[in-house]
Scaffold this motif. Structure first.
Motif, PDB file in Angstrom:
ATOM      1  N   PHE A   1       1.063  -1.244   0.072  1.00  0.00           N
ATOM      2  CA  PHE A   1       0.142   0.026  -0.182  1.00  0.00           C
ATOM      3  C   PHE A   1       0.858   1.332   0.008  1.00  0.00           C
ATOM      4  N   THR A   2       2.256   1.385   0.066  1.00  0.00           N
ATOM      5  CA  THR A   2       3.010   2.386  -0.100  1.00  0.00           C
ATOM      6  C   THR A   2       3.556   2.282  -1.573  1.00  0.00           C
ATOM      7  N   ASP A   3       3.043   1.236  -2.401  1.00  0.00           N
ATOM      8  CA  ASP A   3       3.759   1.290  -3.759  1.00  0.00           C
ATOM      9  C   ASP A   3       2.814   1.860  -4.664  1.00  0.00           C
ATOM     10  N   PRO A   4       3.308   2.950  -5.248  1.00  0.00           N
ATOM     11  CA  PRO A   4       2.377   3.619  -6.051  1.00  0.00           C
ATOM     12  C   PRO A   4       1.827   2.913  -7.243  1.00  0.00           C
ATOM     13  N   ASN A   5       2.834   1.973  -7.604  1.00  0.00           N
ATOM     14  CA  ASN A   5       2.275   0.979  -8.740  1.00  0.00           C
ATOM     15  C   ASN A   5       1.272  -0.088  -8.451  1.00  0.00           C
ATOM     16  N   PHE A   6       1.171  -0.258  -7.103  1.00  0.00           N
ATOM     17  CA  PHE A   6       0.048  -1.233  -6.647  1.00  0.00           C
ATOM     18  C   PHE A   6      -1.063  -0.436  -6.665  1.00  0.00           C
ATOM     19  N   LEU A   7      -1.074   0.865  -6.210  1.00  0.00           N
ATOM     20  CA  LEU A   7      -2.355   1.677  -6.281  1.00  0.00           C
ATOM     21  C   LEU A   7      -2.756   1.950  -7.301  1.00  0.00           C
ATOM     22  N   SER A   8      -1.972   1.893  -8.468  1.00  0.00           N
ATOM     23  CA  SER A   8      -2.405   2.136  -9.726  1.00  0.00           C
ATOM     24  C   SER A   8      -3.167   0.708 -10.009  1.00  0.00           C
ATOM     25  N   VAL A   9      -2.585  -0.392  -9.702  1.00  0.00           N
ATOM     26  CA  VAL A   9      -3.347  -1.553  -9.966  1.00  0.00           C
ATOM     27  C   VAL A   9      -4.635  -1.594  -9.396  1.00  0.00           C
ATOM     28  N   LEU A  10      -4.918  -1.248  -8.264  1.00  0.00           N
ATOM     29  CA  LEU A  10      -6.225  -1.070  -7.541  1.00  0.00           C
ATOM     30  C   LEU A  10      -7.119  -0.322  -8.277  1.00  0.00           C
ATOM     31  N   VAL A  11      -6.745   0.842  -8.912  1.00  0.00           N
ATOM     32  CA  VAL A  11      -7.439   1.725  -9.541  1.00  0.00           C
ATOM     33  C   VAL A  11      -8.025   0.937 -10.715  1.00  0.00           C
ATOM     34  N   ASN A  12      -7.100   0.227 -11.426  1.00  0.00           N
ATOM     35  CA  ASN A  12      -7.557  -0.421 -12.619  1.00  0.00           C
ATOM     36  C   ASN A  12      -8.617  -1.074 -12.374  1.00  0.00           C
ATOM     37  N   ASN A  13      -8.371  -2.151 -11.340  1.00  0.00           N
ATOM     38  CA  ASN A  13      -9.474  -3.220 -10.904  1.00  0.00           C
ATOM     39  C   ASN A  13     -10.877  -2.516 -10.628  1.00  0.00           C
ATOM     40  N   PHE A  14     -10.807  -1.254  -9.961  1.00  0.00           N
ATOM     41  CA  PHE A  14     -12.129  -0.900  -9.636  1.00  0.00           C
ATOM     42  C   PHE A  14     -12.677  -0.294 -10.921  1.00  0.00           C
ATOM     43  N   LEU A  15     -11.939   0.276 -11.872  1.00  0.00           N
ATOM     44  CA  LEU A  15     -12.547   0.689 -13.056  1.00  0.00           C
ATOM     45  C   LEU A  15     -13.125  -0.608 -13.757  1.00  0.00           C
ATOM     46  N   TRP A  16     -12.452  -1.529 -13.688  1.00  0.00           N
ATOM     47  CA  TRP A  16     -12.892  -2.864 -14.236  1.00  0.00           C
ATOM     48  C   TRP A  16     -14.367  -3.171 -13.741  1.00  0.00           C
ATOM     49  N   VAL A  17     -14.344  -3.165 -12.428  1.00  0.00           N
ATOM     50  CA  VAL A  17     -15.520  -3.774 -11.836  1.00  0.00           C
ATOM     51  C   VAL A  17     -16.807  -2.709 -12.146  1.00  0.00           C
ATOM     52  N   LEU A  18     -16.398  -1.353 -12.097  1.00  0.00           N
ATOM     53  CA  LEU A  18     -17.079  -0.373 -12.166  1.00  0.00           C
ATOM     54  C   LEU A  18     -17.749  -0.476 -13.705  1.00  0.00           C
ATOM     55  N   VAL A  19     -17.180  -0.568 -14.731  1.00  0.00           N
ATOM     56  CA  VAL A  19     -17.623  -0.582 -15.939  1.00  0.00           C
ATOM     57  C   VAL A  19     -18.030  -1.825 -16.586  1.00  0.00           C
ATOM     58  N   VAL A  20     -17.361  -2.793 -16.634  1.00  0.00           N
ATOM     59  CA  VAL A  20     -17.678  -4.039 -17.241  1.00  0.00           C
ATOM     60  C   VAL A  20     -19.116  -4.690 -17.000  1.00  0.00           C
ATOM     61  N   PRO A  21     -19.179  -4.760 -15.810  1.00  0.00           N
ATOM     62  CA  PRO A  21     -20.680  -5.797 -15.340  1.00  0.00           C
ATOM     63  C   PRO A  21     -22.031  -4.879 -15.850  1.00  0.00           C
ATOM     64  N   ALA A  22     -21.699  -3.572 -15.588  1.00  0.00           N
ATOM     65  CA  ALA A  22     -22.993  -2.642 -16.150  1.00  0.00           C
ATOM     66  C   ALA A  22     -23.318  -2.528 -17.465  1.00  0.00           C
ATOM     67  N   ILE A  23     -21.928  -2.357 -18.341  1.00  0.00           N
ATOM     68  CA  ILE A  23     -22.114  -2.257 -19.833  1.00  0.00           C
ATOM     69  C   ILE A  23     -22.629  -3.619 -20.295  1.00  0.00           C
ATOM     70  N   THR A  24     -22.125  -4.916 -19.685  1.00  0.00           N
ATOM     71  CA  THR A  24     -22.475  -6.019 -20.314  1.00  0.00           C
ATOM     72  C   THR A  24     -24.013  -6.316 -19.998  1.00  0.00           C
ATOM     73  N   VAL A  25     -24.115  -6.126 -18.733  1.00  0.00           N
ATOM     74  CA  VAL A  25     -25.747  -6.281 -18.799  1.00  0.00           C
ATOM     75  C   VAL A  25     -26.630  -5.360 -19.402  1.00  0.00           C
TER      76      VAL A  25
END
Lengths: 326, 175
Positions: A87-111
């Motif tokens: 959690f102090t690694d900026p790279n990992f935080l960027s990974v979390l942001v990506n995961n969050f975006l995936w979760v936010l966008v894909v299921p909604a659009i798919t449905v």
């Protein structure tokens, strides 16, 4: 040829032995008197499932949890060091942001697309419905890695001066714009969104099939009643069909959501997680298989696990609701 | 105007056209792959695949790609695919059907808890269990002396894109 025979024998033996196991358990129990049998019969049916789940899921999960507090070679305990490092690694935080975006966008659009296709195909008559549904469903049968290969043709980028071969870049050039190396553009996470398109393309078929079945199960009388009340097509859909298929829509949403949380293959095959597209599961893969750091890799997977726990609750509730409907 | 409207309503023109557009978008990537697979590599590198559709007679069609794929071990990969897919389909069905019978028709203590546990675990990412399972297999391999993780050349698993199979096996040997 030898391989085929060997494979066939292995498959037959594997399935035969597993079947034999159930037969054996049942045979053993049948020696018991009727009264006791009634009480312990579930053992014969449930034991193999329980043993499997315990051995390959429960125990390993606990083990992973313990390992996440240990060092790279799992020799010493290091407390929360792995998590602090993450959690102090900026790279990992960027990974979390990506995961969050995936979760936010894909299921909604798919449905959303799935519902739209299901509604539209329901109106055009059986022949056209079959053709359209087949074509939309087709990507479902393609594996994630193969889909990534297919879409790399769409996003292909060639150095300037050579003829374009990618669909997207040809359109750009056709419009008088400049060709772009799409998958390397991380501004506004554009490349992550392009990867999401691949998953939406794969999953809409599934969402369409389930929701379409639900729409077909909507009782004709309710539609009739709405029409008699002079409801237009949109009102019928919004106030009569949608509430009745909402359960199915949510079930699809949760299924896709769970899939997206664990997304891995598409990203690995298309960008390898470079250019800020990495996700949790891929990060785990990198740390474990490339760096062989067991402790830190376990910590990543525990983070993913913790994020998924609320979904477990939702999943249990959804399944129980479906049970009660029967 | 009214006739046009009536025809449009009769043939569901709006819905059909919308779906048609969607289906074209949905099929294009796969179509591109199919056509590219039937072209020579040298052609596919310098001209987009729809050139072959626009000018089918001027294109050199070839099945070289399929031959190359077959010769580079696709058949082995196909056998592996079946060897994995068939048991992986039948066994879960067998286990699940039996468990489902127990959950539906039999009564026992803790039924609800076990059921919730099973359903909840469906959601767990496989990665959460993989490292210990891998280690367990290595341990089993040493204990019973059967090569479970032998580094056999399986081109199907080590797809050219990602040499993940050798990573897997090389890891297993050091585990």
């Amino acid at each position: 040829m030898g391989d085929i025979i060997f494979g066939l024998i292995a498959v037959t033996i594997g399935i035969g032995v597993s079947y034999g196991l159930y037969w054996l358990l049942n045979a053993l129990l049948s020696f018991l008197p009727e009264k006791i049998l009634k009480r312990v019969q579930w053992i014969a049916f449930l034991t193999p499932a329980l043993v499997l789940v315990t051995l390959v899921l429960l125990v390993p999960i606990v083990q992973t949890f313990i390992w996440s507090f240990m060092d790279k070679r799992v020799e010493n305990y290091v407390g929360f060091d792995n998590y602090v490092a993450l959690f102090t690694d900026p790279n990992f935080l960027s990974v979390l942001v990506n995961n969050f975006l995936w979760v936010l966008v894909v299921p909604a659009i798919t449905v959303a697309i799935g519902t739209a296709v299901a509604t539209l195909t329901n109106q055009v008559g059986p022949t056209r419905e079959k053709i359209f549904k087949t074509l939309i469903f087709m990507p479902m049968s393609i594996s994630f890695v193969a889909a990534a290969t297919i879409w790399s043709l769409t996003y292909a980028y060639v150095p300037p001066g050579r003829p374009e071969v990618g669909v997207l870049n040809s359109i750009m050039v056709g419009l008088g714009l400049e060709a772009q190396p799409w998958l390397t553009i991380s501004d506004g996470r554009l490349n992550t969104f392009l990867l999401m398109a691949v998953l939406v393309w794969l999953q809409v078929g599934y969402s369409m099939v389930i929701i379409s079945a639900a729409i077909k199960a909507v009782p004709e009388e309710t539609l009739e009643a709405a029409r008699l009340d002079a409801a237009n097509a949109w009102q019928v859909f919004r106030h009569v069909i949608l509430p009745q298929v909402w359960g199915s829509i949510m079930a699809v949403f949760v299924t896709v959501l769970i899939l997206v949380m664990k997304i891995f293959d598409v990203v690995l095959a298309m960008t390898g997680g470079n250019f800020d597209t990495s996700v949790l599961a891929l990060e785990w893969f990198r740390v474990f298989f490339e760096s062989r750091e067991i402790g830190p890799a376990s910590a990543i997977v525990v983070v993913l696990f913790v994020l998924i726990v609320p979904l477990m609750y939702v999943q249990i509730r959804t399944v129980k609701q479906q049970e009660e409907l029967r | 105007m009214s006739t046009l409207k009536r025809i449009s309503a009769r043939f569901k023109l709006g819905s059909t056209l919308t779906l048609l557009a969607l289906v074209v978008v949905w099929s294009l990537p796969t179509l591109g792959l199919l056509i590219t697979s039937l072209r020579r590599r040298s052609d596919a590198e310098v001209s987009p695949w729809w050139d072959a559709v626009i000018d089918p007679l001027g294109t050199v069609w070839s099945t070289d790609a399929y031959q190359t794929a077959l010769e580079s071990g696709m058949l082995d990969a196909l056998i592996n695919t079946f060897a994995v897919t068939i048991p992986a389909t039948i066994l879960p069905l067998m286990v699940a059907a039996n468990a489902a019978y127990a959950f539906t028709f039999l009564n026992f203590k803790g039924k609800e808890v076990v059921f919730s546990l099973m359903v909840g675990l469906m959601v767990v990412p496989l990665q959460a269990a993989l490292i210990p399972v891998l280690r367990g297999m290595v341990w089993l391999q040493k204990a019973v002396d059967i090569q479970l993780l032998e580094p056999t050349p399986l081109p199907g698993l080590s797809i050219q894109l990602l040499p993940c199979h050798w990573r897997f096996t090389s890891f297993a040997t050091t585990c």
